[in-house]
Design a protein around this motif. Structure first.
Motif, PDB file in Angstrom:
ATOM      1  N   THR A 124      11.806   6.339  30.722  1.00  0.00           N
ATOM      2  CA  THR A 124      12.917   5.682  31.407  1.00  0.00           C
ATOM      3  C   THR A 124      12.553   5.218  32.821  1.00  0.00           C
ATOM      4  N   ALA A 125      11.459   5.710  33.359  1.00  0.00           N
ATOM      5  CA  ALA A 125      11.007   5.276  34.688  1.00  0.00           C
ATOM      6  C   ALA A 125       9.518   5.564  34.792  1.00  0.00           C
ATOM      7  N   GLU A 126       8.805   4.730  35.522  1.00  0.00           N
ATOM      8  CA  GLU A 126       7.372   4.952  35.692  1.00  0.00           C
ATOM      9  C   GLU A 126       6.903   4.382  37.014  1.00  0.00           C
ATOM     10  N   THR A 127       5.826   4.919  37.502  1.00  0.00           N
ATOM     11  CA  THR A 127       5.202   4.424  38.715  1.00  0.00           C
ATOM     12  C   THR A 127       3.700   4.633  38.589  1.00  0.00           C
ATOM     13  N   PHE A 128       2.926   3.938  39.386  1.00  0.00           N
ATOM     14  CA  PHE A 128       1.470   3.964  39.246  1.00  0.00           C
ATOM     15  C   PHE A 128       0.811   4.194  40.607  1.00  0.00           C
ATOM     16  N   HIS A 129      -0.360   4.814  40.551  1.00  0.00           N
ATOM     17  CA  HIS A 129      -1.131   5.043  41.771  1.00  0.00           C
ATOM     18  C   HIS A 129      -2.610   4.991  41.417  1.00  0.00           C
ATOM     19  N   ASP A 130      -3.338   4.096  42.028  1.00  0.00           N
ATOM     20  CA  ASP A 130      -4.768   3.962  41.736  1.00  0.00           C
ATOM     21  C   ASP A 130      -5.488   5.282  41.958  1.00  0.00           C
ATOM     22  N   GLY A 131      -6.252   5.698  40.978  1.00  0.00           N
ATOM     23  CA  GLY A 131      -7.002   6.933  41.093  1.00  0.00           C
ATOM     24  C   GLY A 131      -6.236   8.171  40.686  1.00  0.00           C
ATOM     25  N   GLY A 132      -4.989   7.999  40.223  1.00  0.00           N
ATOM     26  CA  GLY A 132      -4.197   9.140  39.781  1.00  0.00           C
ATOM     27  C   GLY A 132      -3.350   9.740  40.882  1.00  0.00           C
ATOM     28  N   PHE A 133      -2.714  10.867  40.593  1.00  0.00           N
ATOM     29  CA  PHE A 133      -1.738  11.460  41.497  1.00  0.00           C
ATOM     30  C   PHE A 133      -2.165  12.858  41.938  1.00  0.00           C
ATOM     31  N   SER A 134      -2.385  13.022  43.227  1.00  0.00           N
ATOM     32  CA  SER A 134      -2.486  14.363  43.793  1.00  0.00           C
ATOM     33  C   SER A 134      -1.074  14.874  44.013  1.00  0.00           C
ATOM     34  N   ALA A 135      -0.927  16.160  44.355  1.00  0.00           N
ATOM     35  CA  ALA A 135       0.397  16.699  44.647  1.00  0.00           C
ATOM     36  C   ALA A 135       1.065  15.916  45.775  1.00  0.00           C
ATOM     37  N   GLU A 136       0.259  15.551  46.781  1.00  0.00           N
ATOM     38  CA  GLU A 136       0.800  14.797  47.912  1.00  0.00           C
ATOM     39  C   GLU A 136       1.260  13.407  47.481  1.00  0.00           C
TER      40      GLU A 136
END
Length: 303
Positions: free
Chosen positions: A263-275
């Motif tokens: 239902t929702a998505e977002t992207f971040h190059d290189g994946g997601f750290s906790a921060e």
């Protein structure tokens, strides 16, 4: 809805919803294998069906084991020569909040609902494939399996898993012309009569013979007979193209449950750290969180 050439097994069909399913299948001409853990209850169900002109035999056994599944399918074949429909309805409740639920409470519900569905469908499918003429699998789910329900860890888990199996089996059995669907009924039964939210309306209906529109339409809750028509439809040739669905029925409402979707998505190059998750959560996902539990009209809940 001519089922006169069909043979059906309905587990847990000595009373309540299961009996309504068995009676409706028989009313449309199907021969039915009735199942219950109590011999007198099972025989009374058979007598009820036969008194209305139907055909039925009983198998007295607890659902769960492969042996019971074999007995149910064997009864269909030995008495009527074939099997065309498997309805997995048998179930029990052992409701408790998580921290009070014992291993025995959990295992008992999982064994009847989930393993019982698995073993009975597996045995039925072996027979369907031998016959080479397709078949119908109708597994009974629940809104609790779709949205969760307080005090029902075991039941909700079993019913959610049943729908997961239905989706898988629909793919696996498509080439064999076997349809597989889940029905999520909402009906007044011995198990629902004591729910505080519904109790006053159900008690009132015992006096008037009718449930109010608030319950029948807005909640979608009615009698077991209100559910049975969908079972007969899904067992018929008219439903040959319907498979892999979770269908809700009750009272004056018939509806489809969605399959889970992103239902929702977002992207971040290189994946997601906790921060990275923390930095993007509020802007991208926080506003799309899903609710839990069933949602009822404000007129019913007072909220």
């Amino acid at each position: 809805m001519d089922l006169s050439n069909k043979v059906a097994v309905v587990t847990g069909s000595g009373r309540g919803l299961g009996l309504a399913y068995a009676k409706e299948l028989a009313r449309h001409g199907a021969a039915v294998v009735v199942n219950d853990v109590d011999a007198e209850t099972a025989e009374n169900a058979v007598a009820t069906i036969e008194s209305a002109g139907g055909r039925a035999v009983a198998v007295v056994a607890p659902v769960g084991s492969a042996d019971t599944a074999r007995r149910l399918v064997a009864a269909a074949v030995e008495n009527y020569g074939r099997l065309d429909v498997m309805v997995t309805n048998a179930g029990i409740l052992r409701d408790k909040v998580l921290w009070k639920m014992t291993d025995e409470d959990f295992d008992a519900v999982i064994d009847v609902h989930l393993k019982g569905t698995f073993t009975c469908v597996r045995e039925a499918v072996v027979r369907f494939r031998e016959q080479g003429a397709g078949g119908r699998v109708i597994c009974i789910g629940s809104p609790a399996g779709q949205r969760g329900n307080f005090g029902q860890t075991n039941y909700s888990a079993a019913k959610a898993a049943i729908v997961g199996m239905v989706r898988t089996w629909a793919m696996e059995l498509q080439r064999a012309a076997v349809t597989v669907n889940a029905v999520c009924p909402v009906a007044v039964t011995a198990m629902t009569e004591t729910i505080p939210l519904f109790e006053p309306y159900i008690e009132q209906s015992k006096q008037t013979g009718e449930l109010p529109a608030l319950i029948r339409r807005d909640v979608g809750m009615g009698t077991p007979d209100d559910v049975a028509g969908l079972i007969a439809f899904l067992a018929s040739d008219a439903a040959a193209d319907i498979t892999g669905q979770a269908i809700s029925v009750g009272g004056d409402r018939l509806a489809l449950w969605t399959h889970p979707q992103l239902t929702a998505e977002t992207f971040h190059d290189g994946g997601f750290s906790a921060e990275d998750v923390a930095a993007t959560w509020n802007d991208s996902l926080a506003g799309r969180l899903e609710s839990v539990g069933e949602e009822f009209p404000e007129e019913l809940t007072g909220k």
